[in-house]
Design a protein around this motif. Structure first.
Motif, short mmCIF file in Angstrom:
data_model
loop_
_atom_site.label_atom_id
_atom_site.label_comp_id
_atom_site.label_asym_id
_atom_site.label_seq_id
_atom_site.Cartn_x
_atom_site.Cartn_y
_atom_site.Cartn_z
N ARG A 137 0.82 -1.21 0.00
CA ARG A 137 0.00 0.00 0.00
C ARG A 137 0.86 1.28 0.00
O ARG A 137 0.34 2.37 -0.17
CB ARG A 137 -0.93 0.03 1.22
CG ARG A 137 -1.98 -1.07 1.20
CD ARG A 137 -2.85 -0.99 2.44
NE ARG A 137 -3.90 -2.00 2.40
CZ ARG A 137 -5.08 -1.82 1.82
NH1 ARG A 137 -5.36 -0.67 1.25
NH2 ARG A 137 -5.99 -2.79 1.82
N GLN A 234 -0.54 6.62 -5.65
CA GLN A 234 -1.64 7.57 -5.64
C GLN A 234 -2.17 7.71 -7.05
O GLN A 234 -1.61 7.15 -8.00
CB GLN A 234 -1.17 8.93 -5.10
CG GLN A 234 0.00 9.52 -5.85
CD GLN A 234 0.44 10.86 -5.26
OE1 GLN A 234 0.07 11.90 -5.77
NE2 GLN A 234 1.26 10.81 -4.20
N ALA A 238 -3.21 4.25 -7.02
CA ALA A 238 -3.70 4.15 -5.65
C ALA A 238 -4.27 2.76 -5.40
O ALA A 238 -4.91 2.17 -6.27
CB ALA A 238 -4.77 5.21 -5.39
#
Length: 403
Positions: A137, A234, A238
């Protein structure tokens, strides 16, 4: 999560990739190593389970730019940046990905900080991780994980390259030939920069002050830095939040609650219809509704429907605690409406303890406090677990009981 797996990606798939497991609580290395190439990432997929994963992008593949952009909004500013830099970049802006820092150390001269990477390389890195079953992530340029040393530049050697941080939003990763070449340029600067180095570094052909710091493993040095100015994942890259398997459980419980509610409404509604319907017709309607909800039921009697519903609820909740589970579920729904920014990632009901355990995530710590207050106003006893910051998301847990 108290442990994090750091993976330093490579510019080419055939190059070696370093990894390190770091304990955030103890501030120490749990394990470390290296795989020969991107295909071998599968050998460390087990280390990614139950841990946060942070990918580190090589500084040689990331260009950092600090700009002053006249714009009325952040969106307009970010749209203008690619065209402002178009003449400075060797590649077409359509081939590049622009990642922006939301907040950086105070810098009065610039209002926009951007990291620029080849879009194709970003796709390649994420494909390598996904193919190995590693969910990531957060991705950060390695130069921004080097320590800030005031007026000095920090440097460490890694895989035949030198990772340098020159300032808040300035850094580079050079091979030894580039290191020697740039030294000639640095000597012409006013003032001449000085270095703090965390590993042995190649000698320079010019006189530049170098201060030796305690030796560190590169990834351990990166992991020890608490300041993270940007997440490259992002925009189009993302990470999308995956629905938890607990959602299916939630849907099943909610459906059962709706059936029970419809039956209750049907009973109450019979008072309005009783002038036109007989008792026998009403009983048949209830039986038909029950059979529609549970089509595998062969024999239904009006006198036993209530007990049969209890058994169905018990099958879902893991015990005979439907009297606590359904009211608690309704109160939980009310709290979620009051705090829509908090999202469920896991849900489990312990029928023996009459306790609901909830894993959730949100963008701020305040969302967890608001959710806890909303539950307590509904007369629920709430124990809030540890909260962790994962990139731009906050995760945490709750244990909920009837007070």
């Amino acid at each position: 999560m108290s442990e994090t797996l750091y993976i330093r990606l490579a510019s080419k798939p055939e190059q070696a990739i370093s990894w390190l497991v770091w304990s955030t609580n103890q501030q120490e290395i749990i394990a470390s190593g290296e795989v020969p190439d991107a295909q071998a990432l599968t050998s460390i997929s087990d280390k990614a389970r139950q841990r946060q994963v942070v990918a580190i992008a090589p500084g040689s593949d990331v260009l950092l730019k600090a700009l002053t952009v006249p714009a009325k909004s952040t969106k307009a500013m970010r749209q203008a940046v690619p065209y402002m830099l178009e003449d400075e970049l060797a590649q077409d802006v359509d081939e590049l990905f622009f990642a922006f820092a939301d907040k950086v150390h105070s810098d009065s001269e610039h209002n926009c900080h951007v990291a620029i990477i080849e879009r194709q390389l970003m796709h390649a890195w994420l494909t390598q991780l996904n193919s190995a079953g590693i969910k990531c992530r957060v991705m950060i340029p390695e130069t921004l994980l080097m320590p800030l040393e005031g007026d000095k530049w920090s440097v460490i050697a890694h895989h035949g390259q030198l990772v340098i941080r020159q300032g808040v939003w300035q850094g580079a990763t050079l091979d030894e030939r580039q290191w020697q070449f740039m030294a000639q340029h640095w000597q012409q600067m006013d003032p001449v920069p000085s270095f703090v180095h965390y590993s042995p570094i190649p000698a320079l052909p010019v006189t530049i002050e170098c201060q030796e710091a305690p030796a560190e493993l590169p990834l351990a040095l990166f992991a020890a830095q608490s300041q993270r100015d940007i997440n490259l994942l992002q925009g189009e890259f993302a990470v999308k939040t995956e629905r938890s398997p607990a959602v299916k459980y939630w849907a099943m419980a909610a459906s059962l609650a709706v059936v029970a509610l419809l039956l209750q409404l049907g009973v109450k509604g019979s008072q309005w219809y009783q002038l036109n319907q007989t008792t026998a017709q009403l009983e048949q309607e209830i039986i038909d509704t029950y059979k529609q909800a549970f089509p595998n039921t062969k024999r239904v009697r009006i006198a036993t429907i209530k007990s049969q519903l209890r058994r169905k609820v018990a099958e879902v909740s893991g015990g005979g605690a439907e009297a606590s589970f359904l009211p608690m579920l309704a109160k939980l729904e009310s709290a979620f409406k009051q705090v829509p920014e908090l999202q469920t990632s896991a849900l489990r009901y312990d029928g023996k303890r009459n306790e609901l355990r909830l894993q959730a995530e949100a963008s701020t710590y305040q969302a967890f406090d608001k959710f806890k207050n909303a539950l307590e106003k509904s007369r629920l006893a709430v124990t809030q677990g540890a909260q962790n910051n994962q990139g731009n998301r906050v995760t945490g847990s709750f244990s909920i009981k009837e007070s």
